[in-house]
Write an enzyme that holds these catalytic residues in place. Structure first.
Site, PDB file in Angstrom:
ATOM      1  N   GLN A  93       1.122  -1.321   0.096  1.00 23.54           N
ATOM      2  CA  GLN A  93       0.059   0.096  -0.072  1.00 23.54           C
ATOM      3  C   GLN A  93       0.936   1.268   0.116  1.00 23.54           C
ATOM      4  OE1 GLN A  93      -1.605   0.901   3.922  1.00 23.54           O
ATOM      5  NE2 GLN A  93      -2.931   2.187   3.262  1.00 23.54           N
TER       6      GLN A  93
ATOM      7  N   SER B 260       1.238   6.714   2.377  1.00 27.86           N
ATOM      8  CA  SER B 260       2.081   7.580   3.145  1.00 27.86           C
ATOM      9  C   SER B 260       3.350   8.167   2.671  1.00 27.86           C
ATOM     10  CB  SER B 260       2.551   6.996   4.440  1.00 27.86           C
ATOM     11  OG  SER B 260       1.485   6.559   5.294  1.00 27.86           O
TER      12      SER B 260
ATOM     13  N   GLU C  22      -8.236  -1.904   5.834  1.00 26.72           N
ATOM     14  CA  GLU C  22      -7.187  -2.116   6.317  1.00 26.72           C
ATOM     15  C   GLU C  22      -7.529  -2.073   8.015  1.00 26.72           C
ATOM     16  OE1 GLU C  22      -4.667   1.386   6.479  1.00 26.72           O
ATOM     17  OE2 GLU C  22      -2.678  -0.147   6.711  1.00 26.72           O
TER      18      GLU C  22
HETATM   19  C1  LIG Z   1       4.579  -0.602  11.257  1.00 25.69           C
HETATM   20  C2  LIG Z   1       3.864   0.355  10.142  1.00 25.69           C
HETATM   21  C3  LIG Z   1       3.613   0.110   8.865  1.00 25.69           C
HETATM   22  C4  LIG Z   1       3.181   1.048   8.045  1.00 25.69           C
HETATM   23  N1  LIG Z   1       2.869   0.616   6.722  1.00 25.69           N
HETATM   24  C5  LIG Z   1       2.336   1.273   5.842  1.00 25.69           C
HETATM   25  C6  LIG Z   1       2.069   0.972   4.467  1.00 25.69           C
HETATM   26  O1  LIG Z   1       2.133  -0.330   4.107  1.00 25.69           O
HETATM   27  N2  LIG Z   1       1.724   1.916   3.657  1.00 25.69           N
HETATM   28  C7  LIG Z   1       1.531   3.378   3.905  1.00 25.69           C
HETATM   29  O2  LIG Z   1       1.027   3.936   2.881  1.00 25.69           O
HETATM   30  N3  LIG Z   1       1.843   3.579   5.253  1.00 25.69           N
HETATM   31  C8  LIG Z   1       2.094   2.919   6.297  1.00 25.69           C
HETATM   32  N4  LIG Z   1       2.375   3.265   7.375  1.00 25.69           N
HETATM   33  C9  LIG Z   1       2.265   4.685   7.698  1.00 25.69           C
HETATM   34  C10 LIG Z   1       1.173   4.955   8.654  1.00 25.69           C
HETATM   35  O3  LIG Z   1      -0.042   5.052   7.931  1.00 25.69           O
HETATM   36  C11 LIG Z   1       1.407   6.282   9.340  1.00 25.69           C
HETATM   37  O4  LIG Z   1       2.580   6.344  10.165  1.00 25.69           O
HETATM   38  C12 LIG Z   1       0.181   6.817  10.043  1.00 25.69           C
HETATM   39  O5  LIG Z   1      -0.955   7.271   9.129  1.00 25.69           O
HETATM   40  C13 LIG Z   1       0.498   8.232  10.845  1.00 25.69           C
HETATM   41  O6  LIG Z   1       1.176   9.073   9.813  1.00 25.69           O
HETATM   42  P1  LIG Z   1       2.564   9.885  10.410  1.00 25.69           P
HETATM   43  O7  LIG Z   1       3.386   8.945  10.728  1.00 25.69           O
HETATM   44  O8  LIG Z   1       2.919  10.739   9.140  1.00 25.69           O
HETATM   45  O9  LIG Z   1       2.279  10.676  11.452  1.00 25.69           O
HETATM   46  P2  LIG Z   1       1.556  11.922  11.458  1.00 25.69           P
HETATM   47  O10 LIG Z   1       0.121  12.245  10.836  1.00 25.69           O
HETATM   48  O11 LIG Z   1       2.621  13.062  11.523  1.00 25.69           O
HETATM   49  O12 LIG Z   1       0.980  12.389  13.071  1.00 25.69           O
HETATM   50  C14 LIG Z   1       1.878  12.548  14.202  1.00 25.69           C
HETATM   51  C15 LIG Z   1       1.205  12.664  15.487  1.00 25.69           C
HETATM   52  O13 LIG Z   1      -0.026  13.663  15.434  1.00 25.69           O
HETATM   53  C16 LIG Z   1      -1.353  13.117  15.594  1.00 25.69           C
HETATM   54  N5  LIG Z   1      -2.228  13.771  14.826  1.00 25.69           N
HETATM   55  C17 LIG Z   1      -2.080  13.983  13.273  1.00 25.69           C
HETATM   56  N6  LIG Z   1      -3.397  14.392  12.988  1.00 25.69           N
HETATM   57  C18 LIG Z   1      -4.223  14.582  13.999  1.00 25.69           C
HETATM   58  C19 LIG Z   1      -5.482  14.997  13.945  1.00 25.69           C
HETATM   59  N7  LIG Z   1      -6.130  15.520  12.958  1.00 25.69           N
HETATM   60  N8  LIG Z   1      -6.024  14.717  15.099  1.00 25.69           N
HETATM   61  C20 LIG Z   1      -5.473  14.452  16.430  1.00 25.69           C
HETATM   62  N9  LIG Z   1      -4.254  13.945  16.205  1.00 25.69           N
HETATM   63  C21 LIG Z   1      -3.480  14.069  14.983  1.00 25.69           C
HETATM   64  C22 LIG Z   1      -1.145  11.548  15.166  1.00 25.69           C
HETATM   65  O14 LIG Z   1      -2.158  10.730  16.228  1.00 25.69           O
HETATM   66  C23 LIG Z   1       0.223  11.330  15.731  1.00 25.69           C
HETATM   67  O15 LIG Z   1       0.331  11.040  17.121  1.00 25.69           O
HETATM   68  C24 LIG Z   1       3.031   2.368   8.229  1.00 25.69           C
HETATM   69  C25 LIG Z   1       3.376   2.806   9.494  1.00 25.69           C
HETATM   70  C26 LIG Z   1       3.694   1.743  10.683  1.00 25.69           C
HETATM   71  C27 LIG Z   1       4.145   2.254  11.954  1.00 25.69           C
END
Ligand SMILES: Cc1cc2nc3c(=O)[nH]c(=O)nc-3n(C[C@H](O)[C@H](O)[C@H](O)COP(=O)(O)OP(=O)(O)OC[C@H]3O[C@@H](n4cnc5c(N)ncnc54)[C@H](O)[C@@H]3O)c2cc1C
Length: 399
Positions: A114, A117, A232
């Site tokens: 997928q 991100s 998912e």
């Molecule tokens: C093990 C693992 C596997 C993954 N696999 C995939 C994959 O296969 N494909 C893929 O596309 N992605 C993947 N991801 C990515 C995952 O979807 C993102 O890490 C996740 O959606 C959070 O995005 P970010 O890391 O950019 O954090 P951010 O969006 O920057 O968030 C940082 C913090 O801010 C908080 N926050 C952000 N917006 C809000 C809001 N509106 N209200 C309240 N709090 C908020 C979040 O809860 C978090 O605590 C994976 C992540 C992990 C850890």
């Protein structure tokens, strides 16, 4: 077909096992036969791996396969392909795509990843800056994806990218099936706290994608993305493999191993905590089962966020307690930090590994904060989050 009884379903599964000995046949042969019998994804239509039944009926098939110790019935064979790729292709793909992909996704001949991100956008994935520009019958895509689980072993990726920056962010996205071996796709490992590189960063440089690999209309990619994300959450929140199975089994095993070494006071406290977590795991299992029964259409909805939120937080508490029970042994990570690229989803061989891996549960597939937002807004009907970019063209949003 939807009037098929549970007994008949059980019998059909037994017939499959009798016809194709799962201990003699290889994975692709057995799972291919399972697909052809409509026992792969039972809520899918006939001829496409299913029988048009309620999603909850898959549990009956899984139980028979589990009891027969079939080695290939686990979702981990192709977790993203089966959990998300298949429903996306079924709901948004052409007949040709169904024919080409569904069976191979289920057998595991094709592994999927997928690609949502990006370094600047995870929770707010609708704001991604990667860019697809049309060139005749093709699209040229440039950008970077990150945290892409299993990209290093995948043949296909579900790619979300921006094809029109001059409309509000949700309206300018398109969704493609990406050939991961196409020129310009570069996959680099990202190592996790467990010492494995289960996920990757993926660089896309002038990658050409034929327009016929687009799912749904140009600019309609967000709708397809929602199908992916909802499935998912069901996949991440759903499976414990039966009563007392999954993470809670690890805790019970540790409890049985360690309980006699505890002093009486600690024993009492720990026993209460183990019982509490066991009960919560059972509530989660039953909640998921009820959600599947209620989802008569077989479509995943926003309610899948309940299971995802609950299982992520419960897993962490389960492995925190298991680690406490291990005592000083819990500090050992005997498999070390091999810095390997597992071709499986993750190495869960020991409690410390499972504890470390569970830290990701409240992030992957949408963070717990985002799950609470979805539940508040889409399930409970509470007022929405503040959205300062609503209705603003993506190109006008300050970056
Ligand atoms: C093990 C693992 C596997 C993954 N696999 C995939 C994959 O296969 N494909 C893929 O596309 N992605 C993947 N991801 C990515 C995952 O979807 C993102 O890490 C996740 O959606 C959070 O995005 P970010 O890391 O950019 O954090 P951010 O969006 O920057 O968030 C940082 C913090 O801010 C908080 N926050 C952000 N917006 C809000 C809001 N509106 N209200 C309240 N709090 C908020 C979040 O809860 C978090 O605590 C994976 C992540 C992990 C850890």
């Amino acid at each position: 077909m939807s009037d098929i009884t549970d007994t008949e379903l059980r019998q059909r599964t037994q017939d499959l096992i009798d016809a194709v000995d799962p201990h003699a046949a290889d994975q692709f042969t057995f799972r291919g036969a399972q697909y052809d019998a409509g026992l792969a994804m039972v809520h899918f239509p006939e001829g496409k791996g299913g029988l048009g039944l309620s999603r909850s009926k898959q549990g009956i098939i899984d139980e028979v396969l589990r009891d027969a110790k079939v080695p290939y019935h686990d979702l981990m064979i192709n977790p993203i392909g089966i959990g998300m790729g298949a429903p996306v292709v079924l709901n948004h793909g052409t007949e040709e795509m169904h024919e080409k992909h569904l069976r191979k996704i289920f057998t595991g001949e094709d592994i999927w990843c997928q690609m949502f991100s990006e370094p600047t956008h995870g929770s707010d994935v609708a704001g991604i800056p990667s860019r697809g520009v049309r060139d005749g019958d093709e699209w040229i895509v440039n950008g970077q994806k990150v945290w892409t689980t299993l990209a290093h072993v995948s043949n296909y990726g579900m790619l979300l990218t921006r094809t029109n920056p001059d409309v509000p962010k949700h309206n300018g996205l398109s969704y493609f099936i990406l050939d991961m071996k196409a020129p310009g796709v570069e996959v680099r490992p990202l190592y996790q706290i467990t010492g494995e590189a289960e996920f990757n960063e993926v660089f896309l440089t002038d990658v050409r994608i034929p327009d016929d690999q687009r799912l749904s209309d140009e600019g309609d990619g967000w709708r397809v993305a929602i199908t992916t994300l909802m499935n998912e959450r069901v996949a991440l929140g759903g499976g414990s493999g039966g009563k007392g199975g999954g993470p809670i089994r690890s805790l019970m095993n540790t409890w049985m191993k360690k309980k006699d070494d505890l002093d009486p006071a600690t024993h009492q406290i720990m026993r209460d905590e183990v019982a509490r977590l066991w009960s919560e795991a059972e509530i989660l299992r039953l909640t998921n089962q009820r959600a599947k029964v209620m989802a008569k259409t077989g479509q995943a909805g926003p309610g899948g966020s309940v299971g995802k939120l609950m299982s992520a937080e419960l897993n962490q508490r389960i492995f925190e307690l298991a680690l406490d029970l291990e005592g000083p042994d819990g500090m050992l990570h005997t498999s070390g930090y091999p810095m390997t690229r597992s071709d499986e989803a993750h190495n869960l061989g020991e409690i410390s590994g499972q504890f470390l891996r569970s830290r990701a549960n409240t992030i992957e597939g949408g963070t717990s904060a985002i799950m609470r937002n979805i539940l508040g807004e889409r399930v409970l009907g509470l007022p929405g989050d503040v959205r300062v970019d609503k209705g603003v063209n993506w190109s006008d949003i300050p970056k």
